[in-house]
Scaffold this motif. Structure first.
Motif, PDB file in Angstrom:
ATOM      1  N   MET A   1       0.846  -1.177   0.000  1.00  0.00           N
ATOM      2  CA  MET A   1       0.000   0.000   0.000  1.00  0.00           C
ATOM      3  C   MET A   1       0.891   1.240   0.000  1.00  0.00           C
ATOM      4  SD  MET A   1      -2.994   0.616   2.637  1.00  0.00           S
ATOM      5  CE  MET A   1      -4.044   1.936   2.639  1.00  0.00           C
ATOM      6  N   PRO A   2       0.547   2.234  -0.922  1.00  0.00           N
ATOM      7  CA  PRO A   2       1.408   3.406  -1.036  1.00  0.00           C
ATOM      8  C   PRO A   2       1.320   4.296   0.218  1.00  0.00           C
ATOM      9  CG  PRO A   2      -0.433   3.525  -2.574  1.00  0.00           C
ATOM     10  CD  PRO A   2      -0.540   2.229  -1.849  1.00  0.00           C
ATOM     11  N   LEU A   3       2.344   5.025   0.394  1.00  0.00           N
ATOM     12  CA  LEU A   3       2.478   5.943   1.523  1.00  0.00           C
ATOM     13  C   LEU A   3       1.649   7.188   1.266  1.00  0.00           C
ATOM     14  CD1 LEU A   3       4.215   6.030   4.123  1.00  0.00           C
ATOM     15  CD2 LEU A   3       5.928   7.233   2.826  1.00  0.00           C
ATOM     16  N   THR A   4       0.895   7.662   2.268  1.00  0.00           N
ATOM     17  CA  THR A   4       0.085   8.875   2.127  1.00  0.00           C
ATOM     18  C   THR A   4       0.775  10.031   2.837  1.00  0.00           C
ATOM     19  OG1 THR A   4      -1.169   8.528   4.149  1.00  0.00           O
ATOM     20  CG2 THR A   4      -2.039   7.495   2.147  1.00  0.00           C
ATOM     21  N   PRO A   5       0.390  11.286   2.508  1.00  0.00           N
ATOM     22  CA  PRO A   5       0.985  12.416   3.221  1.00  0.00           C
ATOM     23  C   PRO A   5       0.719  12.342   4.733  1.00  0.00           C
ATOM     24  CG  PRO A   5      -0.111  13.186   1.249  1.00  0.00           C
ATOM     25  CD  PRO A   5      -0.421  11.723   1.389  1.00  0.00           C
ATOM     26  N   LEU A   6      -0.436  11.797   5.115  1.00  0.00           N
ATOM     27  CA  LEU A   6      -0.762  11.673   6.533  1.00  0.00           C
ATOM     28  C   LEU A   6       0.183  10.695   7.227  1.00  0.00           C
ATOM     29  CD1 LEU A   6      -2.765  12.721   8.634  1.00  0.00           C
ATOM     30  CD2 LEU A   6      -4.234  10.774   8.109  1.00  0.00           C
ATOM     31  N   ASP A   7       0.529   9.591   6.483  1.00  0.00           N
ATOM     32  CA  ASP A   7       1.488   8.620   7.035  1.00  0.00           C
ATOM     33  C   ASP A   7       2.828   9.295   7.294  1.00  0.00           C
ATOM     34  OD1 ASP A   7      -0.361   6.558   6.877  1.00  0.00           O
ATOM     35  OD2 ASP A   7       0.321   5.885   4.876  1.00  0.00           O
ATOM     36  N   ILE A   8       3.237  10.137   6.376  1.00  0.00           N
ATOM     37  CA  ILE A   8       4.510  10.833   6.539  1.00  0.00           C
ATOM     38  C   ILE A   8       4.429  11.795   7.716  1.00  0.00           C
ATOM     39  CG2 ILE A   8       6.137  12.450   5.460  1.00  0.00           C
ATOM     40  CD1 ILE A   8       5.303  11.240   2.747  1.00  0.00           C
ATOM     41  N   HIS A   9       3.315  12.504   7.826  1.00  0.00           N
ATOM     42  CA  HIS A   9       3.129  13.488   8.884  1.00  0.00           C
ATOM     43  C   HIS A   9       3.116  12.811  10.269  1.00  0.00           C
ATOM     44  CE1 HIS A   9       1.916  17.179  10.817  1.00  0.00           C
ATOM     45  NE2 HIS A   9       0.840  16.581  11.341  1.00  0.00           N
ATOM     46  N   ASN A  10       2.507  11.680  10.372  1.00  0.00           N
ATOM     47  CA  ASN A  10       2.357  11.001  11.663  1.00  0.00           C
ATOM     48  C   ASN A  10       3.545  10.113  12.008  1.00  0.00           C
ATOM     49  OD1 ASN A  10      -0.111  12.181  12.132  1.00  0.00           O
ATOM     50  ND2 ASN A  10      -1.251  10.503  11.181  1.00  0.00           N
ATOM     51  N   LYS A  11       4.452   9.982  11.096  1.00  0.00           N
ATOM     52  CA  LYS A  11       5.598   9.113  11.361  1.00  0.00           C
ATOM     53  C   LYS A  11       6.442   9.686  12.500  1.00  0.00           C
ATOM     54  CE  LYS A  11       8.568   5.851  10.530  1.00  0.00           C
ATOM     55  NZ  LYS A  11       8.349   4.553  11.030  1.00  0.00           N
ATOM     56  N   GLU A  12       6.775   8.827  13.453  1.00  0.00           N
ATOM     57  CA  GLU A  12       7.609   9.242  14.580  1.00  0.00           C
ATOM     58  C   GLU A  12       8.831   8.364  14.594  1.00  0.00           C
ATOM     59  OE1 GLU A  12       6.020  10.257  18.226  1.00  0.00           O
ATOM     60  OE2 GLU A  12       4.283  11.225  17.357  1.00  0.00           O
ATOM     61  N   PHE A  13       9.905   8.987  14.799  1.00  0.00           N
ATOM     62  CA  PHE A  13      11.181   8.266  14.824  1.00  0.00           C
ATOM     63  C   PHE A  13      11.629   8.103  16.278  1.00  0.00           C
ATOM     64  CE2 PHE A  13      11.005  10.447  10.747  1.00  0.00           C
ATOM     65  CZ  PHE A  13      11.331   9.435   9.872  1.00  0.00           C
ATOM     66  N   ASN A  14      12.300   7.000  16.548  1.00  0.00           N
ATOM     67  CA  ASN A  14      12.864   6.796  17.900  1.00  0.00           C
ATOM     68  C   ASN A  14      14.076   7.700  18.056  1.00  0.00           C
ATOM     69  OD1 ASN A  14      11.004   4.793  18.466  1.00  0.00           O
ATOM     70  ND2 ASN A  14      12.290   3.202  17.556  1.00  0.00           N
ATOM     71  N   LYS A  15      14.206   8.204  19.260  1.00  0.00           N
ATOM     72  CA  LYS A  15      15.305   9.112  19.506  1.00  0.00           C
ATOM     73  C   LYS A  15      16.477   8.287  20.019  1.00  0.00           C
ATOM     74  CE  LYS A  15      12.541  13.071  20.350  1.00  0.00           C
ATOM     75  NZ  LYS A  15      12.143  14.137  21.124  1.00  0.00           N
ATOM     76  N   GLY A  16      17.497   8.526  19.387  1.00  0.00           N
ATOM     77  CA  GLY A  16      18.686   7.793  19.797  1.00  0.00           C
ATOM     78  C   GLY A  16      19.776   8.763  20.240  1.00  0.00           C
ATOM     79  N   PHE A  17      20.858   8.216  20.684  1.00  0.00           N
ATOM     80  CA  PHE A  17      21.983   9.008  21.144  1.00  0.00           C
ATOM     81  C   PHE A  17      22.599   9.700  19.961  1.00  0.00           C
ATOM     82  CE2 PHE A  17      26.519   9.271  22.270  1.00  0.00           C
ATOM     83  CZ  PHE A  17      26.403  10.062  23.372  1.00  0.00           C
ATOM     84  N   ARG A  18      22.769  10.852  20.053  1.00  0.00           N
ATOM     85  CA  ARG A  18      23.338  11.700  19.015  1.00  0.00           C
ATOM     86  C   ARG A  18      22.523  11.598  17.724  1.00  0.00           C
ATOM     87  NH1 ARG A  18      29.352  10.849  18.186  1.00  0.00           N
ATOM     88  NH2 ARG A  18      29.212  12.812  17.183  1.00  0.00           N
ATOM     89  N   GLY A  19      21.216  11.721  17.769  1.00  0.00           N
ATOM     90  CA  GLY A  19      20.329  11.640  16.619  1.00  0.00           C
ATOM     91  C   GLY A  19      20.290  12.937  15.841  1.00  0.00           C
ATOM     92  N   TYR A  20      19.428  12.969  14.870  1.00  0.00           N
ATOM     93  CA  TYR A  20      19.295  14.146  14.007  1.00  0.00           C
ATOM     94  C   TYR A  20      18.597  15.246  14.739  1.00  0.00           C
ATOM     95  CZ  TYR A  20      20.457  11.057  10.111  1.00  0.00           C
ATOM     96  OH  TYR A  20      21.089  10.188   9.287  1.00  0.00           O
ATOM     97  N   ASP A  21      18.754  16.474  14.242  1.00  0.00           N
ATOM     98  CA  ASP A  21      18.076  17.622  14.822  1.00  0.00           C
ATOM     99  C   ASP A  21      16.595  17.484  14.495  1.00  0.00           C
ATOM    100  OD1 ASP A  21      17.241  20.060  15.753  1.00  0.00           O
ATOM    101  OD2 ASP A  21      18.235  21.232  14.185  1.00  0.00           O
ATOM    102  N   GLU A  22      15.761  17.486  15.534  1.00  0.00           N
ATOM    103  CA  GLU A  22      14.325  17.220  15.381  1.00  0.00           C
ATOM    104  C   GLU A  22      13.660  18.285  14.521  1.00  0.00           C
ATOM    105  OE1 GLU A  22      10.482  16.631  18.237  1.00  0.00           O
ATOM    106  OE2 GLU A  22      12.452  16.279  19.093  1.00  0.00           O
ATOM    107  N   ASP A  23      13.963  19.551  14.681  1.00  0.00           N
ATOM    108  CA  ASP A  23      13.348  20.624  13.886  1.00  0.00           C
ATOM    109  C   ASP A  23      13.737  20.495  12.409  1.00  0.00           C
ATOM    110  OD1 ASP A  23      12.102  21.759  16.048  1.00  0.00           O
ATOM    111  OD2 ASP A  23      13.767  23.146  16.479  1.00  0.00           O
TER     112      ASP A  23
END
Length: 171
Positions: A1-23
Motif C-alpha cells: 500500500m502506497p504511503l500517504t501524506p498523513l502517514d509521513i506526517h504522523n511518522k515518529e522516529f525513535n530518539k537515539g543518542f546523538r540523533g538528528y536535529d528534530e526541527d
C-alpha cells in the motif's frame, strides 16, 4: 500500500543518542509532505485526464467504427446501385433494339406495300392510257369517216320542218 501524506506526517522516529536535529527533520518532512501531496494531486489530475482522454478515445473509436461501417455500407450500396443501373441500362438497350427492329420491319413492310401500290398504279395508268388512246382513236376514226360528208350533202327543206312542227302542236 502506497504511503500517504498523513502517514509521513504522523511518522515518529525513535530518539537515539546523538540523533538528528528534530526541527530540521520536521522541516524536511513538511517539505516532503507538500511535495508528495503535489505529486499525488498531479497524479490524480493526470489519471482524470487519462480517463477523460480514454473516454474521448473510446468515443472516437466508436465514431471511426461507425464511419468504417457506413463507408462499407455506402460502398456496397454504391455497387448495388451500379449493378442495378447496368442491368437497367441493358434492359433499356434491349428494349430499344427490339423497338428499332420493330420500326425497321414496319417500315420495310410499308415500303413494300407502297412499292406494290406504285406498281399497281403504273399498271392502271398504262391501262387507262391505252383505253383513252383507243377511245380517242375511235373518235378520230368516226370523224374521219365519209358519213360526215354524207350528212353535209343531205338537205332539209325548212318549210317541211315548219309543217311538221305545226302538225305536232295541233295534235
Amino acid at each position: 500500500m502506497p504511503l500517504t501524506p498523513l502517514d509521513i506526517h504522523n511518522k515518529e522516529f525513535n530518539k537515539g543518542f546523538r540523533g538528528y536535529d528534530e526541527d530540521e527533520v520536521n522541516e524536511f518532512l513538511d517539505q516532503v509532505i507538500k511535495d508528495y501531496e503535489l505529486v499525488l494531486r498531479e497524479k490524480r489530475e493526470l489519471e482524470e485526464r487519462l480517463n477523460e482522454m480514454n473516454e474521448r478515445l473510446g468515443h472516437f473509436v466508436n465514431i471511426e467504427e461507425t464511419l468504417n461501417k457506413s463507408i462499407i455500407i455506402a460502398q456496397e450500396a454504391g455497387e448495388e446501385v451500379k449493378r442495378n443501373a447496368q442491368k437497367e441500362a441493358k434492359l433499356i438497350i434491349k428494349e430499344a433494339e427490339k423497338n428499332a427492329d420493330r420500326i425497321v420491319n414496319e417500315s420495310l413492310s410499308k415500303a413494300r406495300k407502297i412499292a406494290l401500290e406504285i406498281e399497281d398504279l403504273k399498271k392502271q395508268s398504262k391501262v387507262f392510257r391505252t383505253r383513252f388512246k383507243m377511245l380517242i382513236e375511235a373518235q378520230l376514226d368516226m370523224l374521219n369517216t365519209d358519213d360526215w360528208d354524207h350528212l353535209l350533202e343531205y338537205e332539209v327543206d325548212a318549210t317541211e320542218l315548219k309543217i311538221h312542227e305545226e302538225e305536232d302542236s295541233l295534235a
